[in-house]
Write an enzyme that holds these catalytic residues in place. Structure first.
Site, PDB file in Angstrom:
ATOM      1  N   HIS A 268       0.848  -1.212   0.000  1.00  0.00           N
ATOM      2  CA  HIS A 268       0.000   0.000   0.000  1.00  0.00           C
ATOM      3  C   HIS A 268       0.875   1.250   0.000  1.00  0.00           C
ATOM      4  O   HIS A 268       0.461   2.295   0.506  1.00  0.00           O
ATOM      5  CB  HIS A 268      -0.942   0.019   1.206  1.00  0.00           C
ATOM      6  CG  HIS A 268      -1.678  -1.264   1.413  1.00  0.00           C
ATOM      7  ND1 HIS A 268      -2.923  -1.512   0.898  1.00  0.00           N
ATOM      8  CD2 HIS A 268      -1.296  -2.402   2.048  1.00  0.00           C
ATOM      9  CE1 HIS A 268      -3.293  -2.736   1.214  1.00  0.00           C
ATOM     10  NE2 HIS A 268      -2.314  -3.306   1.909  1.00  0.00           N
TER      11      HIS A 268
ATOM     12  N   LYS B 215      16.302  21.478 -11.526  1.00  0.00           N
ATOM     13  CA  LYS B 215      15.683  20.190 -11.834  1.00  0.00           C
ATOM     14  C   LYS B 215      16.595  19.207 -12.541  1.00  0.00           C
ATOM     15  O   LYS B 215      17.351  19.550 -13.430  1.00  0.00           O
ATOM     16  CB  LYS B 215      14.439  20.394 -12.724  1.00  0.00           C
ATOM     17  CG  LYS B 215      13.273  21.061 -12.061  1.00  0.00           C
ATOM     18  CD  LYS B 215      12.691  20.275 -10.898  1.00  0.00           C
ATOM     19  CE  LYS B 215      11.984  19.032 -11.338  1.00  0.00           C
ATOM     20  NZ  LYS B 215      10.746  19.338 -12.055  1.00  0.00           N
TER      21      LYS B 215
ATOM     22  N   SER C 178      15.189  20.945 -16.780  1.00  0.00           N
ATOM     23  CA  SER C 178      13.990  21.738 -17.026  1.00  0.00           C
ATOM     24  C   SER C 178      14.400  23.028 -17.723  1.00  0.00           C
ATOM     25  O   SER C 178      15.465  23.571 -17.451  1.00  0.00           O
ATOM     26  CB  SER C 178      13.311  22.048 -15.695  1.00  0.00           C
ATOM     27  OG  SER C 178      12.519  23.210 -15.800  1.00  0.00           O
TER      28      SER C 178
ATOM     29  N   GLU D  29      10.094   7.993 -17.120  1.00  0.00           N
ATOM     30  CA  GLU D  29       8.712   8.434 -17.377  1.00  0.00           C
ATOM     31  C   GLU D  29       8.258   8.006 -18.777  1.00  0.00           C
ATOM     32  O   GLU D  29       7.110   7.620 -18.977  1.00  0.00           O
ATOM     33  CB  GLU D  29       8.611   9.956 -17.242  1.00  0.00           C
ATOM     34  CG  GLU D  29       8.807  10.428 -15.815  1.00  0.00           C
ATOM     35  CD  GLU D  29       9.000  11.928 -15.761  1.00  0.00           C
ATOM     36  OE1 GLU D  29       8.027  12.644 -15.507  1.00  0.00           O
ATOM     37  OE2 GLU D  29      10.135  12.396 -15.978  1.00  0.00           O
TER      38      GLU D  29
END
Ligand code: ARG
Length: 458
Positions: A156, A283, A277, A290
């Site tokens: 979980h 970043k 970024s 992804e």
């Protein structure tokens, strides 16, 4: 340019229709398989006495020249010739003259395309199996380095119990092994020869299909000409295997994306595999992971796309089947690039052992403490309750489980003694999981050895 089928037509095909119906822009990818098939077919025709030995030799020499043209990129494919099959036939006729037209004796594009696809798939599956093995080897290498690194397992997405990091990597290795089995199974289903089925009914020349199958390396001959030309279930198997493998890659990506956040801080990815970024200077983004996760959507889509195309198609061949190729090519390319990138990324993964260890302990040890009471004779349900109250008490006090004193323990149960305190260490807890497949050191070492043996590393 004349079309091979133009005999019964009185009008020229509309340009728009040519554009709409052509498949050569994508099925030219099957050119080498088409040539290989034609060579075997020509031999079978000659063997059956349908063409002469001289014709056989002429046709084969023309086909071999075409093979060179395809390999060197010299072969020109024309949309007005619709598909790869008619392009190759036309190019052959240009090379060897009118006798080139004999190559299509005892053959329809319906058995031809299915044969090309099966030849192609067998080669592609072999490549994927190699990619998958490389990925498993990278995982086992990581496992060997991290036998003594402890992390919490998550259920979980909450900290659950201490495990060895190696155990985690081996878990994904299992998943990628089942993927290989799925692909191997798909290979088996692809490994039958459709050629000799003609358009639907079989052919009326005495060609020996078993001979052709042997020439082309097929394990069997498809036993029914309608099934051979109408069915694409063998492509669905590959698309399904790609979808499941993509799902595994996606879950692994998700873990690593989470683990590389500042909040987790478990791993970092090498700069050379990350992107930045355009606005936020600080970043460093895990775009590669992804995209692996994102591309899984296409893998699912391609499977659903072909399932939908096939549903409701009357047996046998329908032109709808031409729509099988783009999803297939896309899934194979997508999966192969994802596998390759994931393997590269795993090889460069940096692991923050201290951070992992600090999260491996704490309340993740509570189950072991309850089991301690069970071994002292308390029924598990009561033990669970005792340790639950202890956890509630420590949470209020702002203490970790390792910081509890024997006096405090005794307030919750008289069964506790100093041996209980020894348990409060993630390494100890992990090593108590000695069941087959568990996370104890001996089990993890055994899993590593088995894995290495299975992948031929020992
Ligand atoms: N391009 C076609 C396909 O991919 C080849 C078979 C065409 N057969 C036909 N009878 N039109 O399915």
């Amino acid at each position: 340019m004349q079309k091979p089928w133009e005999g019964r037509f009185k009008e020229k095909t509309e340009k728009l229709v040519e554009k709409f119906t052509q498949s050569v822009s994508f099925d030219k990818r099957l050119a080498l398989q088409d040539i290989r098939q034609s060579i075997a077919h020509v031999k079978a025709l000659s063997q059956a006495g349908v063409i002469t030995k001289e014709e056989e030799e002429l046709l084969i020499s023309g086909l071999l020249k075409l093979k060179e043209d395809v390999e060197s990129g010299k072969m020109e494919f024309l949309e007005e010739l619709e598909d790869v099959h008619m392009n190759i036939e036309r190019a052959l006729t240009e090379k060897v003259g009118e006798v080139g037209g004999k190559v299509h004796t005892a053959r329809s594009r319906n058995d031809q395309v299915a044969t090309d696809e099966r030849l192609f798939l067998k080669e592609e599956i072999e490549k994927i199996l190699k990619d998958l093995r490389k990925l498993r080897v990278a995982l086992v290498e990581l496992a060997e380095k991290t036998v003594d690194v402890l992390i919490p397992s998550y259920t979980h997405l909450q900290r659950a119990q201490p495990i060895r990091l190696a155990h985690y990597f081996l878990a994904y290795r299992e998943a990628f092994l089942t993927d290989s089995l799925r692909f191997a199974n798909a290979y088996r289903f692809a490994d039958g020869l459709p050629l000799g089925s003609g358009a639907s009914a079989g052919v009326d020349f005495p060609i020996d299909r078993f001979y052709t199958a042997k020439e082309l390396g097929f394990r069997s001959v498809i036993r029914n000409s309608l099934y051979a030309t109408a069915e694409r279930d063998f492509i669905l198997d590959v698309l399904y295997a790609c979808a499941v493998c993509g799902m595994h890659l996606s879950r692994l990506s998700e873990d690593l994306i989470l683990w590389s956040t500042e909040e987790f801080g478990f791993v970092s990815l090498p700069d050379r595999l990350c992107t930045g970024s355009s606005i936020m200077p600080q970043k460093k983004n895990p775009d590669v992971l992804e995209l692996i996760r994102g591309k899984t959507g296409r893998l699912y889509g391609n499977l659903i796309s072909l399932l939908t195309t096939l549903k409701g198609l009357p047996y046998a061949y329908n032109r709808d089947l031409q729509e099988d190729k783009e999803p297939l090519f896309d899934s194979l390319d997508t999966l192969r690039s994802s596998l390759e990138v994931m393997t590269l990324l795993l090889k460069g993964l940096q692991i923050n052992e201290e951070r992992m260890f600090s999260c491996a302990g704490g309340f993740t040890l509570a189950t072991d403490l309850a089991n301690y009471l069970v071994l002292k004779g308390l029924p598990f349900r009561q033990a669970h309750k005792v340790v639950g109250s202890l956890v509630g008490y420590l949470l209020e006090k702002g203490k970790r489980l390792e910081e509890v004193s024997l006096e405090e323990l005794k307030e919750f149960s008289e069964l506790f003694d100093e041996t209980a305190l020894k348990l409060l260490d993630p390494r100890v807890c992990a090593d108590r999981k000695k069941t087959y497949g568990g996370t104890s050191k001996e089990q993890v070492l055994m899993q590593i050895e088995n894995a290495k043996r299975e992948d031929g590393l020992l």
